[in-house]
Design a protein around this motif. Structure first.
Motif, PDB file in Angstrom:
ATOM      1  N   ALA A 219       0.821  -1.208   0.000  1.00  0.00           N
ATOM      2  CA  ALA A 219       0.000   0.000   0.000  1.00  0.00           C
ATOM      3  C   ALA A 219       0.856   1.260   0.000  1.00  0.00           C
ATOM      4  O   ALA A 219       0.569   2.227  -0.715  1.00  0.00           O
ATOM      5  N   ALA A 220       1.922   1.264   0.796  1.00  0.00           N
ATOM      6  CA  ALA A 220       2.809   2.436   0.852  1.00  0.00           C
ATOM      7  C   ALA A 220       3.490   2.669  -0.498  1.00  0.00           C
ATOM      8  O   ALA A 220       3.697   3.827  -0.904  1.00  0.00           O
ATOM      9  N   SER A 221       3.843   1.599  -1.192  1.00  0.00           N
ATOM     10  CA  SER A 221       4.471   1.734  -2.509  1.00  0.00           C
ATOM     11  C   SER A 221       3.494   2.311  -3.515  1.00  0.00           C
ATOM     12  O   SER A 221       3.851   3.190  -4.322  1.00  0.00           O
ATOM     13  N   TRP A 222       2.255   1.839  -3.498  1.00  0.00           N
ATOM     14  CA  TRP A 222       1.240   2.400  -4.392  1.00  0.00           C
ATOM     15  C   TRP A 222       1.073   3.896  -4.141  1.00  0.00           C
ATOM     16  O   TRP A 222       1.039   4.698  -5.070  1.00  0.00           O
ATOM     17  N   LYS A 223       0.934   4.254  -2.863  1.00  0.00           N
ATOM     18  CA  LYS A 223       0.712   5.659  -2.491  1.00  0.00           C
ATOM     19  C   LYS A 223       1.874   6.521  -2.966  1.00  0.00           C
ATOM     20  O   LYS A 223       1.666   7.614  -3.524  1.00  0.00           O
ATOM     21  N   ALA A 224       3.089   6.043  -2.771  1.00  0.00           N
ATOM     22  CA  ALA A 224       4.259   6.815  -3.182  1.00  0.00           C
ATOM     23  C   ALA A 224       4.286   7.011  -4.694  1.00  0.00           C
ATOM     24  O   ALA A 224       4.595   8.113  -5.186  1.00  0.00           O
ATOM     25  N   LEU A 225       3.967   5.983  -5.438  1.00  0.00           N
ATOM     26  CA  LEU A 225       3.960   6.107  -6.895  1.00  0.00           C
ATOM     27  C   LEU A 225       2.846   7.030  -7.370  1.00  0.00           C
ATOM     28  O   LEU A 225       3.030   7.833  -8.294  1.00  0.00           O
ATOM     29  N   ALA A 226       1.675   6.924  -6.746  1.00  0.00           N
ATOM     30  CA  ALA A 226       0.553   7.768  -7.143  1.00  0.00           C
ATOM     31  C   ALA A 226       0.844   9.235  -6.896  1.00  0.00           C
ATOM     32  O   ALA A 226       0.409  10.111  -7.659  1.00  0.00           O
ATOM     33  N   GLU A 227       1.609   9.520  -5.831  1.00  0.00           N
ATOM     34  CA  GLU A 227       1.879  10.896  -5.439  1.00  0.00           C
ATOM     35  C   GLU A 227       3.288  11.350  -5.826  1.00  0.00           C
ATOM     36  O   GLU A 227       3.704  12.451  -5.458  1.00  0.00           O
ATOM     37  N   ASN A 228       4.030  10.475  -6.523  1.00  0.00           N
ATOM     38  CA  ASN A 228       5.415  10.764  -6.924  1.00  0.00           C
ATOM     39  C   ASN A 228       6.260  11.169  -5.727  1.00  0.00           C
ATOM     40  O   ASN A 228       7.021  12.134  -5.780  1.00  0.00           O
ATOM     41  N   GLN A 229       6.130  10.391  -4.661  1.00  0.00           N
ATOM     42  CA  GLN A 229       6.921  10.568  -3.460  1.00  0.00           C
ATOM     43  C   GLN A 229       7.971   9.465  -3.379  1.00  0.00           C
ATOM     44  O   GLN A 229       7.871   8.451  -4.063  1.00  0.00           O
ATOM     45  N   PRO A 230       9.004   9.628  -2.533  1.00  0.00           N
ATOM     46  CA  PRO A 230      10.030   8.577  -2.423  1.00  0.00           C
ATOM     47  C   PRO A 230       9.410   7.230  -2.053  1.00  0.00           C
ATOM     48  O   PRO A 230       8.524   7.151  -1.198  1.00  0.00           O
TER      49      PRO A 230
END
Length: 484
Positions: free
Chosen positions: A317-328
């Motif tokens: 879930a954290a990886s999805w969120k980071a990719l969706a928001e272009n975060q590390p």
């Protein structure tokens, strides 16, 4: 992220039978195993055994098989030896007994058996194989990339052809025709003889279920109690076995979707349907424009791998969120440890699955399979059905072992209902092939690996009782879900 994906992917991670099973059961000439304390596996002894490269020429060239042993904790209760296999193929198994103990293998099982770990032929500390794979080839070695269009299949076919050529031209090409599941099963019986055991029991997971089924088919009277956990279908990792990933992920995904929907902090959707829509939308976006080096194929791949275990849901879930928001991207500290030699792991996998059966050779077959599975299993089907290097492999030197119902009724199949890697349909197919030899216990659980690796007491008790006492359920049994 590419390095992390390589770690994840590398961790997941035959004579005709008619009239042969009896001949296969003859004791081979015993070899010697010299034991010493394993420097890398606390509490275990390590040794090695020489076995024939080609069992059709038993006096010819030999290779080495690396072995470990954790002795019974109660010699007065000891029944014999329990061969273990963690799956793969291509995964080293020498340290698997220690991993089972660390995961909570019941004391009663440890009392009843010496636990035996084996690096199968071609793998790890056994005589290894190589395909001289590049890092990018290693990342794609277990599962081809998701094919968004038919042209993607054609493009990947060129890469698969190159990989097959590298394997055929490598320094270990002399082993290539003989690294098969049937020969790995024959190696097991050589180990049994070398250990001085009349029979041996077996506990195998994932691909290890096919190895166990072949083993007890070739040696029905020297295999004792056989547990097949998270089962492939009875033909192993053939073209249909690989396509099963698509179905498995579809059946497993609702578990993650419900989990993520209940945790608004990830902002992946308020309902399971919205979480699924997020996956499809994010995969499409990454197909068009990768983020931080992660394209749509890589996104689908790590999501599939993370679905193997509920404990990886937060990282997924954290990886999805980071990719969706272009975060590390999050640090991948929840992924399995990499194989000691990832290149060897993928090379050994290819040697085995390509030697076990003939794969379709026409690229058009895979284009059709991808087109069908993209519709049937939109989450991952167009990856699972994509072309493999086996399409360009030399023909196997012997036909596949036919798994059947001849032999003692000493097999127990254990299975989670929603397994992304080896879906329930495969276990049911294996169960039908084994007929009265087998009984199946399956549980309303998700994830890859049932006995020991899931919290279901009903299933765990059934497997433990079978290994310790030999008692199986009278009929196939279903267990209700239990929380971790």
């Amino acid at each position: 992220m590419r390095k992390a994906l390589a770690m994840i992917v590398t961790a997941v991670a035959a004579l005709a039978v008619t009239g042969v099973a009896h001949a296969e059961s003859r004791d081979a000439a015993p070899g010697a195993v010299s034991w010493e304390q394993c420097p890398d596996i606390p509490g275990a002894e390590c040794g090695a055994l020489r076995v024939p490269l080609d069992y059709r020429n038993p006096d010819g060239r030999t290779i080495e098989i690396a072995i470990s042993r954790i002795r019974s904790t109660a010699p007065e209760k000891r029944r014999g030896v329990l061969f273990t296999n963690p799956g793969g193929p291509g995964v080293a198994g020498r340290d698997f007994p220690a991993a089972l103990v660390a995961e909570g293998l019941p004391r009663s099982v440890r009392d009843a058996y010496d636990l035996i770990g084996i690096d199968p032929r071609g793998v790890g500390r056994s005589t290894p194989v190589t395909c001289d794979l590049t890092p990018e080839q290693i990342i794609r070695g277990n599962i081809p990339p998701y094919a968004v269009t038919p042209d993607d299949v054609t493009a990947w076919a060129r890469q698969a052809h190159r990989i097959a050529g590298q394997c055929a031209a490598s320094t270990s090409a002399w082993m290539l025709p003989h690294v098969s599941t049937a020969n790995a099963a024959r190696d097991l019986d050589r180990v049994r003889v070398a250990l001085g055991e009349r029979t041996a029991s077996f506990l195998g997971y994932s691909y290890g279920t096919y190895l166990g089924a072949v083993y007890t088919t070739l040696f029905p009277h020297t295999t004792d109690r056989v547990v097949l956990d998270s089962s492939l279908h009875e033909k192993g990792w053939d073209v249909d076995g690989g396509r099963a990933y698509g179905r498995g992920f579809e059946e497993r995904f609702p578990d993650f979707a419900a989990w993520a929907a209940a945790r608004p902090e990830y902002r992946l959707g308020r309902t399971p349907a919205q979480v699924r829509a997020t996956y499809l939308d994010l995969a499409g976006r990454l197909d068009r424009a990768p983020v931080q080096g992660v394209d749509g194929a890589s996104f689908r791949l790590f999501s599939f791998i993370y679905s193997y275990d509920d404990r990886r849901f937060p990282l997924m879930a954290a990886s999805w969120k980071a990719l969706a928001e272009n975060q590390p991207l999050p640090v991948v500290d929840a992924a399995p440890a990499p194989a000691p030699d990832p290149e060897n792991a993928i090379a050994a996998r290819l040697h085995t699955v390509c030697a076990d059966s003939r794969w379709p050779t026409a690229v058009g077959v895979y284009r059709a399979n991808v087109a069908a599975d993209r519709i049937r299993y939109p989450l991952f089907g167009a990856a699972a059905a994509n072309i493999q290097p086996c399409a360009f492999w030399r023909d196997p030197v012997e036909p596949p072992v036919r798994i059947g119902d001849r032999g003692p009724a000493t097999v127990l199949i254990a299975q989670n209902d929603r397994d992304p890697g080896t879906p329930l349909s495969g276990a049911r197919s294996m169960r039908r092939a084994l007929g009265d030899r087998a009984v199946m216990v399956h549980a309303d659980q998700g994830g890859h690996g049932a006995f020991v690796f899931t919290p279901n007491r009903c299933l765990n008790t059934a497997v433990e009782s079978f290994l310790v006492t030999g008692e199986r359920p009278a009929h196939d049994r279903w267990c209700r879900a239990e929380a971790r």
